[in-house]
Design an enzyme around this catalytic site. Structure first.
Site, mmCIF file in Angstrom:
data_model
loop_
_atom_site.group_PDB
_atom_site.id
_atom_site.type_symbol
_atom_site.label_atom_id
_atom_site.label_comp_id
_atom_site.label_asym_id
_atom_site.label_seq_id
_atom_site.Cartn_x
_atom_site.Cartn_y
_atom_site.Cartn_z
ATOM 1 N N SER A 102 0.841 -1.194 0.000
ATOM 2 C CA SER A 102 0.000 0.000 0.000
ATOM 3 C C SER A 102 0.880 1.250 0.000
ATOM 4 O O SER A 102 1.727 1.392 -0.881
ATOM 5 C CB SER A 102 -0.954 -0.058 1.196
ATOM 6 N N ASP A 236 -8.544 -6.065 -4.781
ATOM 7 C CA ASP A 236 -8.139 -4.913 -3.959
ATOM 8 C C ASP A 236 -9.068 -3.729 -4.220
ATOM 9 O O ASP A 236 -9.109 -3.216 -5.334
ATOM 10 C CB ASP A 236 -6.697 -4.532 -4.306
ATOM 11 N N HIS A 264 -7.020 -6.236 -0.267
ATOM 12 C CA HIS A 264 -6.066 -5.326 0.367
ATOM 13 C C HIS A 264 -5.891 -5.713 1.843
ATOM 14 O O HIS A 264 -5.957 -4.876 2.744
ATOM 15 C CB HIS A 264 -6.578 -3.887 0.252
#
Length: 290
Positions: A102, A236, A264
């Site tokens: 991320s 995601d 995610h």
């Protein structure tokens, strides 16, 4: 071994330095977590699999976990990238494999541009390419799911401990997506540990407010020569496809693999394939001819 390192005056980071368990370890491996998340968000079973082959280092960003917290936001994203290098310096690690998730993926990209000599290989997942200065050479990439954006707007609402844990579980449920099983008990245990580690249940929001100056360097990624793996998480909701594909194509030494069903979140379903992908990348580099 846990310790604190001073990365600059007034900034102290919590670091965990995990010795390798295998008989022939490769170069150290640094884990760089995403925004507003402490190093404990890296699951212990993943760390254990990586430690079979590497000395593993994870740490708390500023304003997370046990690291220095600030009243305001006197730093930017480029400072967080330099913090990662400072952690390596403090541990006398001249070069490491680096894994970023991320926002951590953005930090690793900045490290690749500014400190390529410190990185043996890079692995990036649940992230996208650094922005390009206008005019961007590609169509705009899709952003986070609107439902996730609505939840993020509630991030710093006041809540008691149970309310905060409930909010975080809903956040993880959205981040996880529908491609793999979401187990609330798994993520409740994670968040209870994160809260105990930090000593507070207060929401962490500083990284959402920090300066992002210095990020518009996407055009420079083509010159990266460090072997870099991009892992696509097809479910995601924060960095949906084709973010990962564009990132891999933007990198001079990028390649792309996909973990089916992954969102995610690093749930127990994806730990083994994620570890296998990371270790394939690190061992490929070790086996490559000089």
């Amino acid at each position: 071994m846990e310790r604190f390192v001073d990365v600059e005056p007034g900034v102290r980071l919590w670091v965990e330095d995990i010795e390798p368990t295998g008989s022939h370890p490769g170069e150290p491996l640094l884990l760089v977590m995403g925004a507003n998340a402490s190093g404990l968000v890296w699951p212990d079973p993943l760390v254990a699999q990586l430690a079979e082959h590497h000395r593993v280092i994870r740490y708390d960003h500023r304003d997370t976990g046990r690291s220095t917290a600030f009243e305001d936001d006197p730093y930017g994203i480029t400072d967080l990238a330099e913090d990662a290098i400072a952690v390596l310096d403090a541990l006398d690690v001249p070069r490491a494999h680096v894994v970023g998730m991320s926002m951590g993926g953005y930090l690793v990209q900045l490290m690749l541009l500014d400190h390529p000599d410190r990185i043996a290989t890079a692995t990036l997942f649940c992230t996208g390419p650094l922005p390009f200065a206008d005019p961007a050479p590609t169509p705009p990439l899709p952003g986070p799911d609107p439902a996730l954006l609505r939840l993020w707007a509630e991030m710093d609402d006041p809540r008691d401990v149970e309310g905060e844990i409930a909010w975080r579980l809903e956040h993880w449920r959205m981040l996880n997506g529908s491609g793999t099983l979401f187990d609330p008990a798994e993520f409740r245990a994670l968040e209870e540990r994160v809260i105990a580690h930090a000593g507070t249940h207060d929401p962490v929001v500083a990284h959402a407010r920090m300066a992002t100056d210095g990020m518009e360097r996407g055009a420079e990624l083509a010159a990266v020569t460090v072997p870099t793996l991009v892992i696509e998480a097809p479910e995601d909701p924060a960095f949906p496809p084709p973010n990962s594909g564009v990132l891999a194509r933007s990198l001079g030494q990028g390649r792309l693999v996909r973990i089916p069903g992954m969102g995610h979140a690093i749930n127990r379903t994806v730990i083994s394939p994620l570890a296998a992908a990371i270790l394939t990348q690190t061992t490929r580099a070790a086996a490559a001819p000089a």
